[in-house]
Design an enzyme around this catalytic site. Structure first.
Site, PDB file in Angstrom:
ATOM      1  N   ASP A  51     -11.721  -7.128 -25.828  1.00  0.00           N
ATOM      2  CA  ASP A  51     -11.733  -8.425 -26.141  1.00  0.00           C
ATOM      3  C   ASP A  51     -10.227  -8.533 -24.808  1.00  0.00           C
ATOM      4  O   ASP A  51      -9.663  -9.463 -25.227  1.00  0.00           O
ATOM      5  CB  ASP A  51     -11.155  -8.401 -27.189  1.00  0.00           C
ATOM      6  CG  ASP A  51     -12.155  -8.697 -27.990  1.00  0.00           C
ATOM      7  OD1 ASP A  51     -13.264  -8.795 -26.978  1.00  0.00           O
ATOM      8  OD2 ASP A  51     -12.328  -8.390 -28.983  1.00  0.00           O
ATOM      9  N   HIS A  83       6.912   5.480  -2.839  1.00  0.00           N
ATOM     10  CA  HIS A  83       6.323   4.503  -4.347  1.00  0.00           C
ATOM     11  C   HIS A  83       6.068   4.768  -5.186  1.00  0.00           C
ATOM     12  O   HIS A  83       5.213   4.641  -6.078  1.00  0.00           O
ATOM     13  CB  HIS A  83       4.254   4.201  -3.291  1.00  0.00           C
ATOM     14  CG  HIS A  83       4.528   3.069  -2.487  1.00  0.00           C
ATOM     15  ND1 HIS A  83       2.709   3.409  -1.976  1.00  0.00           N
ATOM     16  CD2 HIS A  83       4.862   2.326  -1.353  1.00  0.00           C
ATOM     17  CE1 HIS A  83       3.480   2.602  -0.504  1.00  0.00           C
ATOM     18  NE2 HIS A  83       4.103   2.325  -0.526  1.00  0.00           N
ATOM     19  N   ASP A 123      12.715  -1.582  -4.255  1.00  0.00           N
ATOM     20  CA  ASP A 123      12.282  -2.599  -3.110  1.00  0.00           C
ATOM     21  C   ASP A 123      11.427  -3.323  -4.458  1.00  0.00           C
ATOM     22  O   ASP A 123       9.950  -2.710  -4.977  1.00  0.00           O
ATOM     23  CB  ASP A 123      10.766  -1.300  -2.969  1.00  0.00           C
ATOM     24  CG  ASP A 123      10.351  -1.844  -1.883  1.00  0.00           C
ATOM     25  OD1 ASP A 123      10.290  -3.385  -2.231  1.00  0.00           O
ATOM     26  OD2 ASP A 123       9.699  -1.237  -1.428  1.00  0.00           O
ATOM     27  N   ASP A 144       9.284  -9.710  -0.461  1.00  0.00           N
ATOM     28  CA  ASP A 144       8.909  -7.770  -0.289  1.00  0.00           C
ATOM     29  C   ASP A 144      10.496  -7.239  -0.117  1.00  0.00           C
ATOM     30  O   ASP A 144      10.546  -7.285   1.056  1.00  0.00           O
ATOM     31  CB  ASP A 144       7.615  -7.444   0.850  1.00  0.00           C
ATOM     32  CG  ASP A 144       7.348  -5.774   0.607  1.00  0.00           C
ATOM     33  OD1 ASP A 144       8.494  -5.498   0.049  1.00  0.00           O
ATOM     34  OD2 ASP A 144       6.774  -5.219   1.336  1.00  0.00           O
ATOM     35  N   HIS A 197       8.112   5.915   7.337  1.00  0.00           N
ATOM     36  CA  HIS A 197       7.333   4.877   7.499  1.00  0.00           C
ATOM     37  C   HIS A 197       7.227   3.966   8.590  1.00  0.00           C
ATOM     38  O   HIS A 197       8.092   4.316   9.435  1.00  0.00           O
ATOM     39  CB  HIS A 197       7.110   4.022   6.197  1.00  0.00           C
ATOM     40  CG  HIS A 197       8.356   3.830   5.454  1.00  0.00           C
ATOM     41  ND1 HIS A 197       8.955   2.528   6.439  1.00  0.00           N
ATOM     42  CD2 HIS A 197       9.130   4.638   4.549  1.00  0.00           C
ATOM     43  CE1 HIS A 197      10.562   2.432   5.621  1.00  0.00           C
ATOM     44  NE2 HIS A 197      10.267   3.357   4.967  1.00  0.00           N
ATOM     45  N   HIS A 257       5.168  -4.779   8.602  1.00  0.00           N
ATOM     46  CA  HIS A 257       3.897  -5.463   7.854  1.00  0.00           C
ATOM     47  C   HIS A 257       3.861  -6.776   7.628  1.00  0.00           C
ATOM     48  O   HIS A 257       5.160  -7.212   7.479  1.00  0.00           O
ATOM     49  CB  HIS A 257       3.366  -4.128   6.709  1.00  0.00           C
ATOM     50  CG  HIS A 257       3.762  -4.652   5.805  1.00  0.00           C
ATOM     51  ND1 HIS A 257       3.817  -5.584   4.937  1.00  0.00           N
ATOM     52  CD2 HIS A 257       4.948  -4.030   5.173  1.00  0.00           C
ATOM     53  CE1 HIS A 257       5.462  -5.637   3.767  1.00  0.00           C
ATOM     54  NE2 HIS A 257       5.111  -4.920   3.887  1.00  0.00           N
ATOM     55  N   HIS A 267       1.199  -6.716   1.725  1.00  0.00           N
ATOM     56  CA  HIS A 267       0.519  -6.081   3.155  1.00  0.00           C
ATOM     57  C   HIS A 267      -0.165  -7.249   3.974  1.00  0.00           C
ATOM     58  O   HIS A 267      -1.613  -7.145   3.479  1.00  0.00           O
ATOM     59  CB  HIS A 267      -0.099  -4.308   2.976  1.00  0.00           C
ATOM     60  CG  HIS A 267       0.719  -3.814   2.554  1.00  0.00           C
ATOM     61  ND1 HIS A 267       1.050  -2.288   2.884  1.00  0.00           N
ATOM     62  CD2 HIS A 267       1.967  -3.557   2.560  1.00  0.00           C
ATOM     63  CE1 HIS A 267       2.212  -1.597   2.082  1.00  0.00           C
ATOM     64  NE2 HIS A 267       3.309  -2.434   2.606  1.00  0.00           N
ATOM     65  N   GLU A 301      11.801  -3.014   7.461  1.00  0.00           N
ATOM     66  CA  GLU A 301      12.431  -2.566   6.800  1.00  0.00           C
ATOM     67  C   GLU A 301      12.325  -1.233   7.169  1.00  0.00           C
ATOM     68  O   GLU A 301      11.480  -0.173   6.942  1.00  0.00           O
ATOM     69  CB  GLU A 301      11.513  -2.335   5.922  1.00  0.00           C
ATOM     70  CG  GLU A 301      10.058  -2.099   5.938  1.00  0.00           C
ATOM     71  CD  GLU A 301       8.835  -2.426   4.651  1.00  0.00           C
ATOM     72  OE1 GLU A 301       8.835  -1.643   4.138  1.00  0.00           O
ATOM     73  OE2 GLU A 301       8.001  -2.938   4.821  1.00  0.00           O
ATOM     74  N   TYR A 354      15.247   9.444   4.438  1.00  0.00           N
ATOM     75  CA  TYR A 354      14.994   9.904   3.569  1.00  0.00           C
ATOM     76  C   TYR A 354      15.493  11.383   3.636  1.00  0.00           C
ATOM     77  O   TYR A 354      14.701  11.850   4.171  1.00  0.00           O
ATOM     78  CB  TYR A 354      13.501   9.507   3.011  1.00  0.00           C
ATOM     79  CG  TYR A 354      13.196   8.566   3.028  1.00  0.00           C
ATOM     80  CD1 TYR A 354      13.771   7.521   1.873  1.00  0.00           C
ATOM     81  CD2 TYR A 354      12.380   7.461   4.357  1.00  0.00           C
ATOM     82  CE1 TYR A 354      12.996   5.755   2.318  1.00  0.00           C
ATOM     83  CE2 TYR A 354      12.549   6.424   4.089  1.00  0.00           C
ATOM     84  CZ  TYR A 354      12.450   5.265   3.307  1.00  0.00           C
ATOM     85  OH  TYR A 354      12.384   4.056   3.005  1.00  0.00           O
ATOM     86  N   ARG A 365      15.983   2.579   1.881  1.00  0.00           N
ATOM     87  CA  ARG A 365      15.797   1.438   3.036  1.00  0.00           C
ATOM     88  C   ARG A 365      16.490   0.321   2.292  1.00  0.00           C
ATOM     89  O   ARG A 365      17.207   0.133   1.551  1.00  0.00           O
ATOM     90  CB  ARG A 365      14.586   1.534   2.394  1.00  0.00           C
ATOM     91  CG  ARG A 365      13.231   0.433   2.765  1.00  0.00           C
ATOM     92  CD  ARG A 365      11.962   1.005   2.871  1.00  0.00           C
ATOM     93  NE  ARG A 365      11.519   0.186   0.775  1.00  0.00           N
ATOM     94  CZ  ARG A 365      10.612   1.403   0.469  1.00  0.00           C
ATOM     95  NH1 ARG A 365      10.960   2.743   1.022  1.00  0.00           N
ATOM     96  NH2 ARG A 365      10.779   1.445  -1.011  1.00  0.00           N
ATOM     97  N   GLU A 416      14.893  -4.010   3.375  1.00  0.00           N
ATOM     98  CA  GLU A 416      13.838  -4.788   3.561  1.00  0.00           C
ATOM     99  C   GLU A 416      14.136  -6.055   3.392  1.00  0.00           C
ATOM    100  O   GLU A 416      14.471  -6.539   2.387  1.00  0.00           O
ATOM    101  CB  GLU A 416      13.157  -3.778   2.871  1.00  0.00           C
ATOM    102  CG  GLU A 416      11.571  -5.129   3.208  1.00  0.00           C
ATOM    103  CD  GLU A 416      10.619  -4.342   1.803  1.00  0.00           C
ATOM    104  OE1 GLU A 416      10.161  -3.854   1.421  1.00  0.00           O
ATOM    105  OE2 GLU A 416       8.948  -4.843   2.834  1.00  0.00           O
TER     106      GLU A 416
HETATM  107  N1  GLY Z   1       7.167  -2.200  -1.023  1.00  0.00           N
HETATM  108  C1  GLY Z   1       5.565  -1.909  -0.046  1.00  0.00           C
HETATM  109  C2  GLY Z   1       6.197  -2.107   1.357  1.00  0.00           C
HETATM  110  O1  GLY Z   1       7.045  -1.999   1.319  1.00  0.00           O
HETATM  111  O2  GLY Z   1       5.546  -2.213   1.868  1.00  0.00           O
HETATM  112 MN    MN Z   2       8.856  -3.605   0.134  1.00  0.00          MN
HETATM  113 MN    MN Z   3       7.768  -3.556   2.702  1.00  0.00          MN
END
Ligand code: GLY
Ligand code: MN
Ligand code: MN
Length: 436
Positions: free
Chosen positions: A40, A239, A256, A267, A346, A350, A357, A380, A384, A404, A406
């Site tokens: 449910d 992540h 983040d 983001d 990374h 994006h 994304h 971003e 690290y 980071r 962003e």
């Molecule tokens: N939070 C995922 C990214 O920064 O792409």
């Molecule tokens: Mn992010």
């Molecule tokens: Mn991002």
């Protein structure tokens, strides 16, 4: 948006999409259904972004059919039927009879009417545009097969939406950018709240709850993705969403997090000292990442390539790692052999929109595409430094540092606009905010 303006915005999107697929085509755009969590209980439903983009409608199980130049029905929306008993338990439904006045879509039907209406919309069309999602593909196959059995002519060609609908979604309208600005404003307020609240001894989860509280207070019920609240060594996990560690004095905190507002994502990442003061070493590395980020944002311009912000930030970070003595050799060697990659991990950007994304091709014919006004992307870069296990050769004082920064950036005619510009990010401004 006022309702009439709202209706017009979505109608324009459907018209432009129909022009892009052309007469003779038909498109099926599914909202998708609820997913069961357990007895449910369903996961909170969020319609597919393609469906939201073309309808602004949010109930599960909807299906939009667009058949440009169809003799009787160009635009059809199937919705759940009104059901007084179901609505008493699970909430109100629009119903097929209110589709036209509420959404401005000419023809509303219930999903029970699929088999009466779908064949006439597909018959004789040469191309079927749809997402190849497994769940909905099965349904489509059933329709196509039953049409063949009844001697009708279903479309022979199947086309993905990436060349048509996703190209439209990539360029945001003024109304979309306004909504994305609101999403960024809410997220910026939430980050500030978390920074002010942060102190050693509290849990990452307590910080996450500050974000959630501010999102919800300002009208954003969902996050655009699970919030990353990473203290100390967790900042080196891209992540990290466990968010259950106790924050210690001397940690850096990497948050983040972005809300979803009216289906649009934000983001944003900020990194700050748990106790409100960067150590000299933390500050040095923070300022390196910030200089890379600012240089990368300067590359966001009409006519520049999608890869330019990434290439620029990589160059600045590589030079910084050489200056700090963390890498050896010449800048050209470092770039050619990608020696900075273990520390930068990374890509720098994006697209951002209804999805975090977001859709839109980053390359065309194998080459990075040029940026155009109305595209929105993140910038971003990060550094690290891992730990004794992952980076045994590194000066141990660098271990567990993850930074980071962003922001969300709109490409404009003359340059760019940073949607998250009001959220402090110089080391001094971050410390001032935390002290205040
Ligand atoms: N939070 C995922 C990214 O920064 O792409
Ligand atoms: Mn992010
Ligand atoms: Mn991002």
């Amino acid at each position: 948006m006022h309702n009439l303006e709202h209706i017009r915005e979505y109608s324009r999107r459907r018209q432009r999409f129909m022009a892009s697929i052309g007469p003779g085509s038909v498109a099926l755009i599914f909202a998708t259904g609820e997913k069961r969590r357990n007895a449910d209980v369903e996961y909170l439903f969020r319609p597919h972004s393609d469906f939201v983009y073309l309808t602004g409608f949010h109930e599960p199980d909807g299906l939009l059919v667009l058949a440009p130049s169809h003799p009787t029905m160009e635009e059809v929306l199937f919705v759940r039927a009104r059901d007084v008993a179901a609505e008493q338990w699970n909430g109100r439904r629009l119903g097929a009879e209110r589709v036209r006045e509420t959404l401005g879509i000419e023809n509303g039907f219930t999903i029970e009417e699929y088999s009466d209406v779908i064949p006439s919309l597909l018959d004789g069309r040469d191309a079927l545009h749809a997402d190849q999602d497994v769940e909905t593909s099965h349904q489509v196959e059933v329709w196509l097969n039953s049409m063949k059995e009844s001697g009708l002519a279903p479309p022979e060609e199947r086309v993905e939406l990436e060349d048509t609908l996703h190209e439209l979604r990539l360029i945001k309208s003024d109304a979309e950018i306004e909504t994305m600005q609101k999403a960024a404003d809410i997220s910026a307020a939430a980050h500030q709240r978390a920074m002010r609240y942060c102190k050693p001894g509290i849990s990452e989860l307590a910080l996450e709850s500050e974000l959630q509280h501010e999102f919800a207070l300002r009208g954003a019920r969902f996050t655009a993705y699970p919030s990353i609240v990473a203290s100390g060594p967790n900042g080196c996990i891209m992540h990290y969403i466990q968010n259950d560690r106790t924050i210690e004095d001397g940690d850096l905190i990497l948050i983040d997090a972005g809300c979803e507002y009216r289906y649009y994502a934000s983001d944003i990442t900020r990194t700050f000292p748990a106790n409100g003061r960067f150590t000299p070493q933390q500050r040095e590395i923070y300022e390196l990442v910030l200089s890379a980020q600012l240089a990368a944002i300067d590359q966001v311009k009409t006519g520049h390539l999608f890869t330019d912000p990434h290439d620029t930030s990589t160059r600045v970070l590589a030079q910084g790692l050489l200056d700090l003595g963390i890498l050896k050799g010449s800048l050209d060697e470092v770039l050619e052999q990608e020696l900075a990659k273990p520390f930068t991990v990374h890509r720098c950007s994006h697209f951002l929109g209804l999805d975090v994304h977001d859709v839109g091709k980053r390359e065309i014919d194998g080459e990075a595409r040029a940026l155009e006004p109305g595209m929105v992307l993140t910038v971003e870069p990060g550094l690290y430094f891992g730990n004794a296990e992952t980076m045994p050769d590194l000066d141990p004082s660098l271990h567990d540092i993850g930074i980071r920064i962003e922001d969300d950036v709109v490409v404009t005619e003359n340059g760019n606009r940073v949607l998250s510009v009001d959220l402090p990010k110089s080391a001094d401004d971050v410390e001032a905010l935390m002290a205040g």
